[in-house]
Motif scaffolding. Structure first.
Motif, PDB file in Angstrom:
ATOM      1  N   ARG A  12       0.821  -1.208   0.000  1.00 60.63           N
ATOM      2  CA  ARG A  12       0.000   0.000   0.000  1.00 60.63           C
ATOM      3  C   ARG A  12       0.861   1.266   0.000  1.00 60.63           C
ATOM      4  O   ARG A  12       0.497   2.264  -0.598  1.00 60.63           O
ATOM      5  CB  ARG A  12      -0.922   0.008   1.216  1.00 60.63           C
ATOM      6  CG  ARG A  12      -2.088  -0.965   1.113  1.00 60.63           C
ATOM      7  CD  ARG A  12      -2.943  -0.932   2.357  1.00 60.63           C
ATOM      8  NE  ARG A  12      -3.497   0.388   2.612  1.00 60.63           N
ATOM      9  CZ  ARG A  12      -4.619   0.862   2.091  1.00 60.63           C
ATOM     10  NH1 ARG A  12      -5.316   0.117   1.247  1.00 60.63           N
ATOM     11  NH2 ARG A  12      -5.061   2.067   2.401  1.00 60.63           N
ATOM     12  N   SER A  13       1.991   1.228   0.662  1.00 58.73           N
ATOM     13  CA  SER A  13       2.819   2.425   0.788  1.00 58.73           C
ATOM     14  C   SER A  13       4.288   2.057   0.649  1.00 58.73           C
ATOM     15  O   SER A  13       4.675   0.888   0.762  1.00 58.73           O
ATOM     16  CB  SER A  13       2.591   3.089   2.150  1.00 58.73           C
ATOM     17  OG  SER A  13       3.119   2.267   3.190  1.00 58.73           O
ATOM     18  N   LYS A  82      -4.362   1.067  -6.995  1.00 59.08           N
ATOM     19  CA  LYS A  82      -4.734   2.464  -7.227  1.00 59.08           C
ATOM     20  C   LYS A  82      -6.235   2.683  -7.154  1.00 59.08           C
ATOM     21  O   LYS A  82      -6.704   3.642  -6.536  1.00 59.08           O
ATOM     22  CB  LYS A  82      -4.197   2.911  -8.594  1.00 59.08           C
ATOM     23  CG  LYS A  82      -4.738   4.241  -9.092  1.00 59.08           C
ATOM     24  CD  LYS A  82      -4.372   5.400  -8.198  1.00 59.08           C
ATOM     25  CE  LYS A  82      -4.912   6.704  -8.762  1.00 59.08           C
ATOM     26  NZ  LYS A  82      -4.748   7.821  -7.815  1.00 59.08           N
ATOM     27  N   GLU A  84      -9.982   1.768  -6.080  1.00 56.08           N
ATOM     28  CA  GLU A  84     -10.848   0.984  -5.222  1.00 56.08           C
ATOM     29  C   GLU A  84     -11.827   0.200  -6.092  1.00 56.08           C
ATOM     30  O   GLU A  84     -12.418   0.727  -7.025  1.00 56.08           O
ATOM     31  CB  GLU A  84     -11.617   1.894  -4.267  1.00 56.08           C
ATOM     32  CG  GLU A  84     -12.463   1.136  -3.254  1.00 56.08           C
ATOM     33  CD  GLU A  84     -13.094   2.065  -2.234  1.00 56.08           C
ATOM     34  OE1 GLU A  84     -13.876   1.579  -1.415  1.00 56.08           O
ATOM     35  OE2 GLU A  84     -12.793   3.274  -2.283  1.00 56.08           O
ATOM     36  N   ASN A 198      -1.176   9.538  -8.629  1.00 53.89           N
ATOM     37  CA  ASN A 198      -2.212  10.345  -7.976  1.00 53.89           C
ATOM     38  C   ASN A 198      -2.303  11.758  -8.539  1.00 53.89           C
ATOM     39  O   ASN A 198      -3.189  12.528  -8.160  1.00 53.89           O
ATOM     40  CB  ASN A 198      -1.963  10.404  -6.466  1.00 53.89           C
ATOM     41  CG  ASN A 198      -2.241   9.077  -5.797  1.00 53.89           C
ATOM     42  OD1 ASN A 198      -2.447   8.063  -6.457  1.00 53.89           O
ATOM     43  ND2 ASN A 198      -2.265   9.061  -4.467  1.00 53.89           N
ATOM     44  N   ASP A 262       6.650   8.914  -3.055  1.00 53.35           N
ATOM     45  CA  ASP A 262       5.560   9.491  -2.267  1.00 53.35           C
ATOM     46  C   ASP A 262       4.403   9.791  -3.212  1.00 53.35           C
ATOM     47  O   ASP A 262       4.550  10.598  -4.138  1.00 53.35           O
ATOM     48  CB  ASP A 262       6.050  10.771  -1.588  1.00 53.35           C
ATOM     49  CG  ASP A 262       4.967  11.474  -0.774  1.00 53.35           C
ATOM     50  OD1 ASP A 262       3.788  11.098  -0.878  1.00 53.35           O
ATOM     51  OD2 ASP A 262       5.315  12.420  -0.045  1.00 53.35           O
ATOM     52  N   TYR A 466       3.411   3.548  -5.562  1.00 55.85           N
ATOM     53  CA  TYR A 466       2.597   3.371  -4.364  1.00 55.85           C
ATOM     54  C   TYR A 466       1.459   4.375  -4.357  1.00 55.85           C
ATOM     55  O   TYR A 466       1.598   5.507  -4.811  1.00 55.85           O
ATOM     56  CB  TYR A 466       3.471   3.507  -3.116  1.00 55.85           C
ATOM     57  CG  TYR A 466       4.662   2.574  -3.170  1.00 55.85           C
ATOM     58  CD1 TYR A 466       4.480   1.206  -3.023  1.00 55.85           C
ATOM     59  CD2 TYR A 466       5.940   3.057  -3.442  1.00 55.85           C
ATOM     60  CE1 TYR A 466       5.553   0.329  -3.127  1.00 55.85           C
ATOM     61  CE2 TYR A 466       7.013   2.190  -3.537  1.00 55.85           C
ATOM     62  CZ  TYR A 466       6.822   0.835  -3.388  1.00 55.85           C
ATOM     63  OH  TYR A 466       7.879  -0.031  -3.488  1.00 55.85           O
ATOM     64  N   CYS A 467       0.327   3.940  -3.828  1.00 55.06           N
ATOM     65  CA  CYS A 467      -0.906   4.716  -3.956  1.00 55.06           C
ATOM     66  C   CYS A 467      -1.324   5.406  -2.667  1.00 55.06           C
ATOM     67  O   CYS A 467      -2.182   6.270  -2.676  1.00 55.06           O
ATOM     68  CB  CYS A 467      -2.036   3.806  -4.420  1.00 55.06           C
ATOM     69  SG  CYS A 467      -1.618   2.832  -5.878  1.00 55.06           S
ATOM     70  N   TYR A 468      -0.728   4.987  -1.533  1.00 50.61           N
ATOM     71  CA  TYR A 468      -1.160   5.509  -0.239  1.00 50.61           C
ATOM     72  C   TYR A 468       0.055   5.935   0.575  1.00 50.61           C
ATOM     73  O   TYR A 468       1.142   5.381   0.425  1.00 50.61           O
ATOM     74  CB  TYR A 468      -1.949   4.444   0.534  1.00 50.61           C
ATOM     75  CG  TYR A 468      -3.130   3.916  -0.247  1.00 50.61           C
ATOM     76  CD1 TYR A 468      -4.340   4.586  -0.237  1.00 50.61           C
ATOM     77  CD2 TYR A 468      -3.019   2.752  -0.998  1.00 50.61           C
ATOM     78  CE1 TYR A 468      -5.429   4.111  -0.969  1.00 50.61           C
ATOM     79  CE2 TYR A 468      -4.094   2.268  -1.723  1.00 50.61           C
ATOM     80  CZ  TYR A 468      -5.297   2.947  -1.704  1.00 50.61           C
ATOM     81  OH  TYR A 468      -6.356   2.468  -2.419  1.00 50.61           O
ATOM     82  N   ARG A 469      -0.143   6.876   1.460  1.00 48.70           N
ATOM     83  CA  ARG A 469       0.940   7.308   2.335  1.00 48.70           C
ATOM     84  C   ARG A 469       0.942   6.501   3.631  1.00 48.70           C
ATOM     85  O   ARG A 469      -0.057   5.935   4.006  1.00 48.70           O
ATOM     86  CB  ARG A 469       0.787   8.802   2.652  1.00 48.70           C
ATOM     87  CG  ARG A 469       1.212   9.688   1.489  1.00 48.70           C
ATOM     88  CD  ARG A 469       0.967  11.127   1.776  1.00 48.70           C
ATOM     89  NE  ARG A 469       1.797  11.975   0.925  1.00 48.70           N
ATOM     90  CZ  ARG A 469       1.594  13.272   0.793  1.00 48.70           C
ATOM     91  NH1 ARG A 469       0.618  13.877   1.419  1.00 48.70           N
ATOM     92  NH2 ARG A 469       2.389  13.984   0.023  1.00 48.70           N
TER      93      ARG A 469
END
Length: 469
Positions: A12-13, A82, A84, A198, A262, A466-469
């Protein structure tokens, strides 16, 4: 959202990727410059706890000859997270898509059942790539949320020097779907591409058309600044060129694209092979300024004076060795940038905590046009080639590289041969590099083939978005 079916190597990150179990195997392509033997995917043991550490423990030939296997990558990776609700049932980081830069064939290798024994499951013929996407000479790939983005140097069969671009492949069936671009603007040359997922932005670079590269660098074209020197910014969802930035004609061949890991960032680095003004190499940072993308040079690496008698014919008139920046890699935590100086035989490490002001904090030398610096494991063996394809482990503690650039270019800059070797460095978290003296596959370990790109089991610093922090 993730589910019980999600591949555990879809992180996820960036922090999740760095914290996951480390690699035990490295996949390294090997090719026969003479195009008489089969190219191969080799598997190298990189687990220091293993009795086979530093040795080739797996080997898979591809069926054809003359492919010149070059860059390759995964069918799927963390970018699959990426969207949902994206259908990931059965989707896994299982297949390596391995293009032949000369043949335009794309070999699909399954490493899921036995990671040490890749199995060929399909070959996408170059004719299919040409017919369905209008491209040839597949070069670099990245796994995106909607498929595999395959950058290509050449146009379709019969118009090889036509515009290069990106072919979109299905990441489950491997079918060539179409050309990705809908409006290329003034873009013609192509090399690498990567993105800010993103930010809905893809960034691409330029090398040259097939006729400009396949038989070696053409001195007249280089000195007339005819190779690529622009960077393109695209609408990722629409495949539309929205901005082009010219670095200046003397900055020849911006190659590798390395965005911040990031997902909220809007910056990254690009390496430029050479300046025709002074033979220096350079690193440029892109960043967003309001609605505009900008580029600035943040690192310049000068050429090194040398005895012309020690130089290949191509460089004798200059009396200097250019660094020749042929690869860069950015650690997953975005802290360190690694720069391959294939001409001088140096791998440089920069602290890029402040990406606008990099600081050199580490360096090693192996090989080089003049130095031929040996590996500590074999101080009696002068090395040809130099740090070229570089790959960094997800936790940033290990750096691997191989020594061959591209067959015809190897021959120009190292006319007495480049051999084959691979090295590993240990990276200090505070900065600094140390050569691992116990890791040095070379020569007969690769059965006389040259080695190029590396991919690490479970992903590496240049595999995933990566799609999330």
């Amino acid at each position: 959202m993730t589910s019980a079916q999600t591949d555990p190597t879809f992180y996820r990150s960036a922090a999740d990727a760095a914290a996951a179990p480390g690699e035990e195997l490295a996949y390294v392509v090997a090719f026969d410059r003479a195009a008489q033997r089969h190219d191969a995917m080799t598997v190298v043991d990189v687990d220091p706890r293993s009795a086979g550490y530093g040795s080739v423990v797996g080997w898979t030939d591809v069926p054809s000859v003359g492919d010149e296997l070059h860059h390759f990558g995964w069918n799927a990776c963390s970018s699959a997270l990426k969207h949902e609700g994206h259908d990931m049932a059965g989707l896994a980081r299982r297949y390596l898509l391995v293009p032949g830069l000369r043949s335009s064939n794309i070999h699909v290798l399954d490493v899921g059942d036995d990671p040490r024994s890749p199995t060929l499951v399909r070959t996408v013929d170059g004719k299919e790539l040409s017919a369905r996407a209008g491209y040839s000479r597949p070069h670099t790939m990245h796994c995106g949320p909607d498929g595999v983005f395959m950058t290509c140097i050449g146009g379709p069969e019969g118009d090889d020097d036509g515009p290069g671009g990106i072919a979109l492949l299905d990441h489950s069936t491997f079918d060539v779907l179409r050309a990705w671009e809908t409006d290329r603007g003034s873009q013609h040359f192509h090399y690498d591409a990567w993105w800010h997922l993103n930010q809905n932005t893809l960034i691409s670079t330029e090398w040259g058309s097939p006729s400009m590269i396949e038989n070696g660098i053409v001195p007249e074209l280089l000195l007339s600044n005819s190779y690529g020197h622009r960077v393109h910014f695209w609408d990722l969802a629409e495949g539309r060129n929205v901005q082009t930035v010219d670095l200046g004609a003397e900055h020849q061949m911006p190659l590798e694209v390395r965005p911040s890991h990031d997902p909220g960032a809007t910056w990254g680095f690009i390496g430029v092979v050479v300046s025709t003004a002074d033979l220096s190499g350079s690193i440029w940072r892109w960043f967003r300024d309001g609605d505009t993308w900008r580029m600035e040079k943040v690192i310049s690496i000068p050429a090194e004076p040398a005895d012309p008698g020690l130089l290949p014919p191509l460089l004798q008139g200059f009396g200097a060795v250019p660094p020749l920046i042929t690869d860069i890699d950015l650690s997953v935590d975005d802290r360190f940038l690694y720069v391959s100086c294939w001409g001088t035989g140096e791998l440089k490490q920069y602290d890029v905590t402040d990406p606008a002001h990099p600081r050199e904090v580490g360096s090693v030398r192996l090989g080089g046009i003049v130095d031929r610096a040996p590996h500590p494991a074999r101080p009696d063996l002068p090395l040809a080639g130099g740090p070229q394809m570089v790959e960094v482990s997800r936790d940033g503690r290990r750096v691997y590289f191989t020594n061959s650039l591209y067959g015809a270019w190897d021959d120009q800059f190292y006319p007495d041969g480049v051999g084959a070797w691979m090295a590993k460095l240990d990276a200090d978290p505070a900065g600094g590099l140390t050569i691992d003296e116990s890791f040095f596959p070379h020569g007969d370990d690769f059965r006389g083939l040259r080695v190029h790109q590396i991919r690490l089991q479970g992903g590496d610093a240049s595999s995933d978005s990566y799609c999330y922090r």
